[in-house]
Design an enzyme around this catalytic site. Sequence first.
Site, PDB file in Angstrom:
ATOM      1  N   ARG A  78       0.708  -1.070   0.204  1.00 13.66           N
ATOM      2  CA  ARG A  78      -0.098  -0.058   0.092  1.00 13.66           C
ATOM      3  C   ARG A  78       0.906   1.135  -0.011  1.00 13.66           C
ATOM      4  O   ARG A  78       2.130   1.343   0.655  1.00 13.66           O
ATOM      5  CB  ARG A  78      -1.038   0.038   1.371  1.00 13.66           C
ATOM      6  CG  ARG A  78      -2.125  -0.910   1.026  1.00 13.66           C
ATOM      7  CD  ARG A  78      -3.111  -0.295   0.124  1.00 13.66           C
ATOM      8  NE  ARG A  78      -4.481  -1.229   0.079  1.00 13.66           N
ATOM      9  CZ  ARG A  78      -4.638  -1.987  -0.999  1.00 13.66           C
ATOM     10  NH1 ARG A  78      -3.782  -2.050  -1.848  1.00 13.66           N
ATOM     11  NH2 ARG A  78      -5.928  -2.707  -0.797  1.00 13.66           N
TER      12      ARG A  78
ATOM     13  N   HIS B 260      -0.371   0.567  -9.988  1.00  9.11           N
ATOM     14  CA  HIS B 260      -1.057  -0.567  -8.923  1.00  9.11           C
ATOM     15  C   HIS B 260      -1.511  -1.734  -9.965  1.00  9.11           C
ATOM     16  O   HIS B 260      -2.840  -1.910 -10.122  1.00  9.11           O
ATOM     17  CB  HIS B 260      -2.268   0.246  -8.571  1.00  9.11           C
ATOM     18  CG  HIS B 260      -2.910  -0.471  -7.025  1.00  9.11           C
ATOM     19  ND1 HIS B 260      -3.534   0.080  -6.363  1.00  9.11           N
ATOM     20  CD2 HIS B 260      -2.968  -1.700  -7.074  1.00  9.11           C
ATOM     21  CE1 HIS B 260      -3.569  -0.973  -5.375  1.00  9.11           C
ATOM     22  NE2 HIS B 260      -3.505  -2.036  -5.622  1.00  9.11           N
TER      23      HIS B 260
END
Lengths: 300, 300
Positions: B215, B263
């Site tokens: 993250r 991502h």
Amino acid sequence: MNVLLCGDFDAAERARWQQALAAALPEARWLDEAAAQARPELAQAAVVANPPPGSLQGLPRLRLIQSLWAGVDRLLADPTLPAGVPVARMVDPAMNAAMAETALWAVLSLHRGFFEYARRQRAGRWQVHAQRRADEVNVLVLGQGEMGRHAAARLAQQGYAVHGWRRDGTPLAPLLAQAQIVVNLLPLTPETRGLLDAAFYAALPPQASLVNLARGAHVVDADLLAALDRGRLRHAVLDVFNTEPLPPSHPYWQHPRVTLLPHAAALTDPRSAAVVAAANLRAALAGAPVAHRVDRERGY
Amino acid sequence: MNVLLCGDFDAAERARWQQALAAALPEARWLDEAAAQARPELAQAAVVANPPPGSLQGLPRLRLIQSLWAGVDRLLADPTLPAGVPVARMVDPAMNAAMAETALWAVLSLHRGFFEYARRQRAGRWQVHAQRRADEVNVLVLGQGEMGRHAAARLAQQGYAVHGWRRDGTPLAPLLAQAQIVVNLLPLTPETRGLLDAAFYAALPPQASLVNLARGAHVVDADLLAALDRGRLRHAVLDVFNTEPLPPSHPYWQHPRVTLLPHAAALTDPRSAAVVAAANLRAALAGAPVAHRVDRERGY
């Protein structure tokens, strides 16, 4: 044991090899080219790395020519290479592992589109593309020698659908028609020179990719560039070239669909290769069979 | 079985998920948010992908909230998430494999210097650098959940010296002091937020590299940039960011020591994830225990 050590290394490389060989074969006395020319009757074996043509002739007691490199095409091209002396290729476990790493990195990069993401980063573009599973990617490995088999095993371990091909009469075209990524690890011989030509690329499905880790002379450069520029081939990862270093003006350097390495896919590791060479030199001088002996007819 | 499907996907993504879920769970009737708001007593379970906050409240018969994503930090941050309903993370075998592929690609690239070779290609520079064996490279994997364990196993299979760390009291500093490459696969919790800060980078040996696949909020961006710019860190591979998409002006985009992905390290595969979700929905409605249930206290 008196051993000639000669090759095209620079001073630092030569020092690394000297140190590793001295550690692996402490009983040897090492001769350079000048010493061997001065007293040709001394050299009982030669450890070579692309030696200058002619440097191995006129040595009457030579029992083995041990290459430090895996590829012996340049060595065998020397017409003065003494005919009666066995030649051995280097099979270095560290080099096999390094080659498999490079093959795996190239296949992962192509499969997952990491070269495309690198282009998007430079363009400042945030865009995800689709993702396939490894078992949905057909990888064809050309060459089933030490390096081909190692690379194929590592790729299969990662879940790729791996097929292998060698020049034993198996037809190549049906395998090419199914291949999404081709990894070339063939030896360079008169039969494989120029194999990667227009007909080869035309036999692949559209948007396949090529990874050439073997020899530059396997590739017909103009045909590869045409296949890339027509969008027939998606990408090429090239470690080896018809002329090395690759000339500054060559279109490969800045081609958006070419990733190139400076003949660095797998370096021989002096620490492990010296141990392999030492075992072979001892065997040769004891009259025992040598490992990885080159078949001069086949060319590898 | 009536199931609410809601998330932040676009139309094409939603259609892919609808198709996969319908195939895996043919007995279900699928509700969208409007249908669930109109008749809140219908929804027996919810399949969600970062749903808009508030969309899961007021559904009296809800027995399971099944996330399609592995990370549930955004889902749990919704204060209206119904307290009594079990939440399950997605554990998709195809996603685990994809994450391990990305970790392996990043580690291979850093170990063998392939990012550096890409820079040299753009600069037209033919220059080989030294090569280490995989067992000479210490890789530290942070996080020992599904993805951390998968990635660690694949890296170990390739010969890397792999160490793992989880937040169970094991001191981190001694492991950081030995790590040449750190791969972050921790869950994002209040305890791990901002863990990758100046003190973390200072605890690494000089010229270590970071791979962040977890993250963005694990990283203190200013501290990472300072560590890169001072030459303390060699390279960072970043898939996730504090703000996504990464803003166009962010220094990561053009930083020569940063490789970034949008991502995309591991996408959930609707084909396999739908099968996992279907099994969990059937279990929940049959009153059986659900797999990969989130501990809301721990946060994952």
